[in-house]
Design an enzyme around this catalytic site. Structure first.
Site, PDB file in Angstrom:
ATOM      1  N   PRO A  68     -58.993  19.631   7.322  1.00 40.95           N
ATOM      2  CA  PRO A  68     -58.976  21.069   7.582  1.00 40.95           C
ATOM      3  C   PRO A  68     -60.314  21.623   8.070  1.00 40.95           C
ATOM      4  O   PRO A  68     -61.369  21.189   7.625  1.00 40.95           O
ATOM      5  CB  PRO A  68     -58.598  21.685   6.227  1.00 40.95           C
ATOM      6  CG  PRO A  68     -58.891  20.629   5.224  1.00 40.95           C
ATOM      7  CD  PRO A  68     -58.684  19.318   5.918  1.00 40.95           C
ATOM      8  N   HIS A 112     -68.293  11.879   6.755  1.00 42.17           N
ATOM      9  CA  HIS A 112     -68.662  13.289   6.611  1.00 42.17           C
ATOM     10  C   HIS A 112     -69.803  13.585   7.578  1.00 42.17           C
ATOM     11  O   HIS A 112     -70.766  12.811   7.650  1.00 42.17           O
ATOM     12  CB  HIS A 112     -69.096  13.618   5.174  1.00 42.17           C
ATOM     13  CG  HIS A 112     -67.986  13.377   4.209  1.00 42.17           C
ATOM     14  ND1 HIS A 112     -66.893  14.203   4.136  1.00 42.17           N
ATOM     15  CD2 HIS A 112     -67.771  12.363   3.339  1.00 42.17           C
ATOM     16  CE1 HIS A 112     -66.053  13.710   3.238  1.00 42.17           C
ATOM     17  NE2 HIS A 112     -66.551  12.598   2.745  1.00 42.17           N
TER      18      HIS A 112
HETATM   19  C1  DQA Z   1     -67.224  17.670   5.444  1.00 39.08           C
HETATM   20  C2  DQA Z   1     -67.881  18.059   4.120  1.00 39.08           C
HETATM   21  C3  DQA Z   1     -66.882  18.790   3.229  1.00 39.08           C
HETATM   22  O1  DQA Z   1     -67.480  19.138   1.993  1.00 39.08           O
HETATM   23  C4  DQA Z   1     -66.420  20.066   3.904  1.00 39.08           C
HETATM   24  O2  DQA Z   1     -65.433  20.715   3.115  1.00 39.08           O
HETATM   25  C5  DQA Z   1     -65.937  19.836   5.285  1.00 39.08           C
HETATM   26  C6  DQA Z   1     -66.621  18.874   6.140  1.00 39.08           C
HETATM   27  C7  DQA Z   1     -68.243  17.045   6.423  1.00 39.08           C
HETATM   28  O3  DQA Z   1     -67.795  16.465   7.398  1.00 39.08           O
HETATM   29  O4  DQA Z   1     -69.465  17.158   6.220  1.00 39.08           O
HETATM   30  O5  DQA Z   1     -65.036  20.528   5.753  1.00 39.08           O
HETATM   31  O6  DQA Z   1     -66.224  16.699   5.204  1.00 39.08           O
END
Ligand code: DQA
Length: 149
Positions: free
Chosen positions: A10, A100
């Site tokens: 999301p 991430h």
């Molecule tokens: C994320 C880190 C998550 O905590 C956050 O909710 C995201 C993006 C990242 O790619 O750094 O939506 O997954």
């Protein structure tokens, strides 16, 4: 040819607009383009999928798991909450790489918990959107059994 599924969770459809100081200025379309280009170079088929819905991500994993040789997933906020996505990922016998964009361990405490890390082959975090391409390289090394430094 090996097939790699890339799942974006999301709000990642808002890359480029969303908190650019954290996630950068590059759009998801540009990220997918870079992944596809690297996939071509590495000789693998890439399918990318983004959803803002937990159930849609679960259903995509259920649909694709028998046919994939590797999975790259940035579950975004669901990383920190979703037992359902974790349970779906348990179907996948191919290696899973968690990505991430930001370094979740340098951020708020609620982002430090991942429901995915312990079932992933590896996690890539904090390299910005470049992390996807790095993850794909690492995944291909793992599935081809190649040794490259
Ligand atoms: C994320 C880190 C998550 O905590 C956050 O909710 C995201 C993006 C990242 O790619 O750094 O939506 O997954």
């Amino acid at each position: 040819m090996k097939k790699i599924l890339v799942i974006h969770g999301p709000n990642l459809n808002m890359l480029g607009k969303r908190e650019p100081d954290v996630y950068g200025a590059i759009t998801l379309a540009q990220v997918d383009e870079a992944i596809a280009k690297k996939g071509k170079e590495l000789g693998v088929i890439i399918e990318s999928f983004q959803s803002n819905h937990e159930g849609a991500i679960v259903e995509k994993i259920q649909e694709m798991y028998p046919d994939i040789d590797g999975l790259i997933i940035n579950p975004a906020a669901y990383t920190h909450t979703s037992v359902a996505i974790r349970d779906a990922l348990m179907l996948v016998s191919a290696p899973i790489i968690e990505v991430h964009i930001s370094n979740i361990y340098k951020r708020e405490a609620f982002r430090h918990k991942s429901y995915i890390s312990d079932i992933a082959m590896a996690s890539m975090c904090g390299f910005g959107v470049k992390g996807y391409v790095l993850a794909l390289e690492g995944l291909c090394v793992a599935i081809e059994g190649e040794t490259v430094i």
